[in-house]
Design an enzyme around this catalytic site. Structure first.
Site, mmCIF file in Angstrom:
data_model
loop_
_atom_site.group_PDB
_atom_site.id
_atom_site.type_symbol
_atom_site.label_atom_id
_atom_site.label_comp_id
_atom_site.label_asym_id
_atom_site.label_seq_id
_atom_site.Cartn_x
_atom_site.Cartn_y
_atom_site.Cartn_z
ATOM 1 N N CYS A 169 -28.985 2.704 12.403
ATOM 2 C CA CYS A 169 -29.376 3.268 11.097
ATOM 3 C C CYS A 169 -29.646 2.148 10.089
ATOM 4 C CB CYS A 169 -28.254 4.173 10.616
ATOM 5 S SG CYS A 169 -28.437 4.802 8.947
ATOM 6 N N HIS A 170 -30.374 2.502 9.032
ATOM 7 C CA HIS A 170 -30.691 1.527 7.981
ATOM 8 C C HIS A 170 -29.448 0.944 7.335
ATOM 9 C CE1 HIS A 170 -35.018 2.124 7.851
ATOM 10 N NE2 HIS A 170 -34.730 3.336 8.262
ATOM 11 N N THR A 171 -28.405 1.744 7.239
ATOM 12 C CA THR A 171 -27.191 1.264 6.582
ATOM 13 C C THR A 171 -26.564 0.114 7.377
ATOM 14 O OG1 THR A 171 -26.901 3.519 5.844
ATOM 15 C CG2 THR A 171 -25.071 2.041 5.471
ATOM 16 N N HIS B 84 -22.362 3.468 13.024
ATOM 17 C CA HIS B 84 -21.651 4.634 12.484
ATOM 18 C C HIS B 84 -22.257 5.956 12.946
ATOM 19 C CE1 HIS B 84 -24.954 3.824 9.770
ATOM 20 N NE2 HIS B 84 -24.932 5.094 9.436
ATOM 21 N N GLU B 85 -23.271 5.884 13.835
ATOM 22 C CA GLU B 85 -23.892 7.140 14.302
ATOM 23 C C GLU B 85 -23.499 7.394 15.749
ATOM 24 O OE1 GLU B 85 -28.125 7.403 13.732
ATOM 25 O OE2 GLU B 85 -27.943 7.360 11.566
ATOM 26 N N CYS C 16 -10.608 15.869 5.493
ATOM 27 C CA CYS C 16 -9.164 16.025 5.725
ATOM 28 C C CYS C 16 -8.752 17.480 5.618
ATOM 29 C CB CYS C 16 -8.357 15.156 4.753
ATOM 30 S SG CYS C 16 -8.240 15.825 3.071
ATOM 31 N N CYS D 77 -7.592 17.656 0.576
ATOM 32 C CA CYS D 77 -7.723 17.007 -0.733
ATOM 33 C C CYS D 77 -8.472 17.927 -1.708
ATOM 34 C CB CYS D 77 -8.438 15.656 -0.601
ATOM 35 S SG CYS D 77 -10.195 15.785 -0.269
ATOM 36 N N CYS E 254 -11.956 18.574 -0.521
ATOM 37 C CA CYS E 254 -12.093 19.329 0.729
ATOM 38 C C CYS E 254 -11.852 20.827 0.522
ATOM 39 C CB CYS E 254 -11.143 18.787 1.793
ATOM 40 S SG CYS E 254 -11.801 17.357 2.685
ATOM 41 N N CYS F 111 -14.748 13.904 0.721
ATOM 42 C CA CYS F 111 -13.309 13.855 0.997
ATOM 43 C C CYS F 111 -12.703 12.584 0.395
ATOM 44 C CB CYS F 111 -13.076 13.883 2.501
ATOM 45 S SG CYS F 111 -11.351 13.710 2.975
ATOM 46 N N ARG G 156 -10.810 7.171 1.532
ATOM 47 C CA ARG G 156 -11.926 6.423 0.948
ATOM 48 C C ARG G 156 -11.630 4.953 0.695
ATOM 49 N NH1 ARG G 156 -16.121 9.441 -0.730
ATOM 50 N NH2 ARG G 156 -17.330 8.372 -2.312
ATOM 51 N N CYS H 2 -25.321 11.070 11.034
ATOM 52 C CA CYS H 2 -25.765 10.500 9.758
ATOM 53 C C CYS H 2 -27.094 11.111 9.312
ATOM 54 C CB CYS H 2 -25.853 8.977 9.868
ATOM 55 S SG CYS H 2 -26.406 8.167 8.361
ATOM 56 N N ARG I 7 -35.816 6.583 15.416
ATOM 57 C CA ARG I 7 -34.465 6.138 15.738
ATOM 58 C C ARG I 7 -34.389 5.477 17.110
ATOM 59 N NH1 ARG I 7 -32.652 6.111 11.364
ATOM 60 N NH2 ARG I 7 -30.688 6.990 10.642
HETATM 61 N N1 NAD Z 1 -27.509 10.327 1.117
HETATM 62 C C1 NAD Z 1 -27.028 9.954 2.289
HETATM 63 O O1 NAD Z 1 -25.909 10.321 2.671
HETATM 64 C C2 NAD Z 1 -27.870 9.119 3.192
HETATM 65 C C3 NAD Z 1 -27.615 9.036 4.569
HETATM 66 C C4 NAD Z 1 -28.490 8.294 5.367
HETATM 67 C C5 NAD Z 1 -29.563 7.639 4.789
HETATM 68 N N2 NAD Z 1 -29.759 7.722 3.443
HETATM 69 C C6 NAD Z 1 -30.890 7.068 2.764
HETATM 70 O O2 NAD Z 1 -32.019 7.913 2.897
HETATM 71 C C7 NAD Z 1 -33.203 7.122 2.818
HETATM 72 C C8 NAD Z 1 -34.105 7.437 3.984
HETATM 73 O O3 NAD Z 1 -33.484 7.076 5.209
HETATM 74 P P1 NAD Z 1 -34.345 7.065 6.547
HETATM 75 O O4 NAD Z 1 -33.427 6.661 7.651
HETATM 76 O O5 NAD Z 1 -35.074 8.338 6.682
HETATM 77 O O6 NAD Z 1 -35.350 5.866 6.192
HETATM 78 P P2 NAD Z 1 -36.799 5.481 6.744
HETATM 79 O O7 NAD Z 1 -37.084 4.117 6.232
HETATM 80 O O8 NAD Z 1 -36.891 5.735 8.203
HETATM 81 O O9 NAD Z 1 -37.773 6.512 6.026
HETATM 82 C C9 NAD Z 1 -38.262 6.316 4.729
HETATM 83 C C10 NAD Z 1 -39.677 6.841 4.705
HETATM 84 O O10 NAD Z 1 -40.153 6.775 3.376
HETATM 85 C C11 NAD Z 1 -41.528 6.491 3.433
HETATM 86 N N3 NAD Z 1 -42.018 5.985 2.152
HETATM 87 C C12 NAD Z 1 -41.913 4.756 1.641
HETATM 88 N N4 NAD Z 1 -42.516 4.686 0.452
HETATM 89 C C13 NAD Z 1 -43.019 5.904 0.195
HETATM 90 C C14 NAD Z 1 -43.760 6.468 -0.878
HETATM 91 N N5 NAD Z 1 -44.129 5.739 -1.927
HETATM 92 N N6 NAD Z 1 -44.087 7.774 -0.803
HETATM 93 C C15 NAD Z 1 -43.733 8.530 0.268
HETATM 94 N N7 NAD Z 1 -43.042 8.041 1.315
HETATM 95 C C16 NAD Z 1 -42.692 6.751 1.283
HETATM 96 C C17 NAD Z 1 -41.652 5.477 4.566
HETATM 97 O O11 NAD Z 1 -42.967 5.412 5.073
HETATM 98 C C18 NAD Z 1 -40.660 6.044 5.577
HETATM 99 O O12 NAD Z 1 -41.273 6.904 6.509
HETATM 100 C C19 NAD Z 1 -32.726 5.677 2.758
HETATM 101 O O13 NAD Z 1 -32.683 5.271 1.409
HETATM 102 C C20 NAD Z 1 -31.323 5.750 3.323
HETATM 103 O O14 NAD Z 1 -30.519 4.698 2.860
HETATM 104 C C21 NAD Z 1 -28.956 8.453 2.651
HETATM 105 ZN ZN ZN Z 2 -26.609 6.068 8.852
HETATM 106 ZN ZN ZN Z 3 -10.374 15.621 2.082
#
Ligand code: NAD
Ligand code: ZN
Ligand code: ZN
Length: 371
Positions: A40-42, A62-63, A92, A95, A98, A106, A110, A169, A362
């Site tokens: 994942c990106h994270t 983490h996935e 949990c 909390c 939760c 949760c 943390r 994730c 992925r």
């Molecule tokens: N909120 C959460 O719990 C959580 C969980 C996982 C990931 N995320 C976040 O979600 C986001 C997306 O994650 P991902 O794995 O899908 O990433 P990813 O990079 O695979 O997908 C992002 C997409 O956005 C597109 N994009 C970029 N610029 C753009 C624009 N101007 N207009 C339209 N589309 C555009 C890209 O082409 C790409 O396909 C990331 O910021 C990630 O950190 C959040």
């Molecule tokens: Zn992730």
């Molecule tokens: Zn909890």
């Protein structure tokens, strides 16, 4: 026990796959043998050193999805042989958050989790006596991991591990943003910015909620094609002019629900602007860079648009991940197209390269090629 794991030794350097020591699970903890894990990106964000709260050495990942090998004292809800999905966002069940249906954040572990420790403030991973920290409470780029019981969701043993791990994730985040956070109403018009794992999950979630029109916005034609196969009825190219296109497509009003899944604050702004006056709800799922802010003209809010954020799609992991996995097994969510590459643990850095090149959605690490 000895196990192989991908260790982040130094920010900005490739992960080093090596043998490390993993201690037995203590009270409230569970030993899991990983079978599959998404990249994942994270993970990349932390490996690069860009995350100011990152630490090293640590075992990233983490996935994960795998099998319970053994349980520590006081573990009642899991037994050896159970199939599980790892949860960086635990549940949990007790909390203040939760017990409230409005949030999945949760509070139980943390503080220690953010510092790279298990709930008792120590680490189970070590090398020659020196502790190696856990990442997001998971550390699943490894053959085994020890995790808190409250951070493992028990899933149907028939679920394919490679599919199940994506629910740890990104996929649950996107699905949950539409199903939980926005609670998209049947017959509505939705716009999803970003067609990565999260955005495609949101497209699928909007479809499952019965949305009539689902517009997906991305820069990549290939990804927009994938969005169509997940239920997008229209696709448009992102960038300047995207909001105008959406307004044109909606009689000048904008969409009932918009979703942002890019992490780009300029796109978040577009997502607010593309929401309908009166009741349009913009759900932000992307993670912006440190210090970045969202720029919104307040008039857009006065005239009835709302903005919501969504962490892990508002999904209460232990309760809801098993159900989402079940829906994929029932054919409601087509997971296979999200898996673009299958790698071994030794190829984990290749997973990062593929992600940086936006090659596929992925990469999934398989720990046992026979499965
Ligand atoms: N909120 C959460 O719990 C959580 C969980 C996982 C990931 N995320 C976040 O979600 C986001 C997306 O994650 P991902 O794995 O899908 O990433 P990813 O990079 O695979 O997908 C992002 C997409 O956005 C597109 N994009 C970029 N610029 C753009 C624009 N101007 N207009 C339209 N589309 C555009 C890209 O082409 C790409 O396909 C990331 O910021 C990630 O950190 C959040
Ligand atoms: Zn992730
Ligand atoms: Zn909890």
């Amino acid at each position: 026990m000895r196990m192989r794991a991908a260790v982040l030794e130094e920010f900005g350097k490739p992960l080093e796959v090596q043998e490390v020591e993993l201690a037995e699970p203590r009270a409230g903890e569970v030993l899991v043998r990983l079978v599959a894990c998404g990249v994942c990106h994270t993970d990349l964000y932390t490996a690069s050193g860009a995350d100011p709260s990152g630490y090293a050495p640590t075992v990233l990942g983490h996935e994960g999805a795998g099998v319970v090998e053994s349980v520590g004292a006081d573990v009642a809800s899991l037994s050896p042989g159970d199939h599980v999905v790892t949860l960086f966002s635990p549940q949990c069940g007790e909390c203040v958050h939760c017990v409230d249906p409005r949030t999945n954040l949760c509070m139980a572990i943390r503080e220690q989790q953010n510092k790279g420790f298990l709930p008792d403030g120590t680490t189970r991973i070590s090398r020659e006596g020196d502790g190696i920290r856990h990442f997001m409470g998971c550390s699943t780029f490894a053959e085994y991991t020890v995790m808190p019981e409250i951070a493992l969701a028990k899933i149907d043993p028939e679920a394919p591990f490679e599919h199940a791990c994506l629910f740890a994730c990104g996929l649950s985040t996107g699905l949950g943003a539409a199903i939980n956070t926005a609670a998209v109403a049947p017959g509505s018009t939705c716009v999803v910015f970003g067609a990565g794992m999260v955005g495609l999950g949101a497209v699928a979630g909007c479809r499952l909620q019965g949305a009539e029109r689902i517009v997906c916005v991305d820069l990549s034609a290939d990804r927009l094609e994938l969005a169509r196969s997940q239920g997008a009825t229209d696709t448009i190219e992102g960038g300047e002019g995207a909001v105008e296109r959406i307004l044109e497509m909606t009689d000048g009003f904008g969409a009932d629900y918009t979703f942002e899944a890019t992490g780009n604050v300029a796109v978040m702004r577009q997502a607010v602007e593309a929401a309908r006056m009166g009741w349009g709800l913009c759900t932000v799922a992307g993670v912006a860079g440190k210090g970045e802010t969202l720029d919104v003209v307040p008039r857009l809010l006065i005239t009835g648009r709302r903005v919501a954020g969504s962490s892990f799609g508002g999904v209460k992991g232990r309760d809801q991940v098993p159900g989402l996995v079940q829906r994929s097994m029932a054919g409601e969510i087509d997971v296979e197209p999200f898996i673009s590459h299958r790698l071994s643990l030794d190829e984990v850095n290749r997973g990062f390269e593929l992600m940086e090149a936006q090659n596929g959605i992925r990469s999934v690490i398989r720990f046992d090629a026979a499965l």
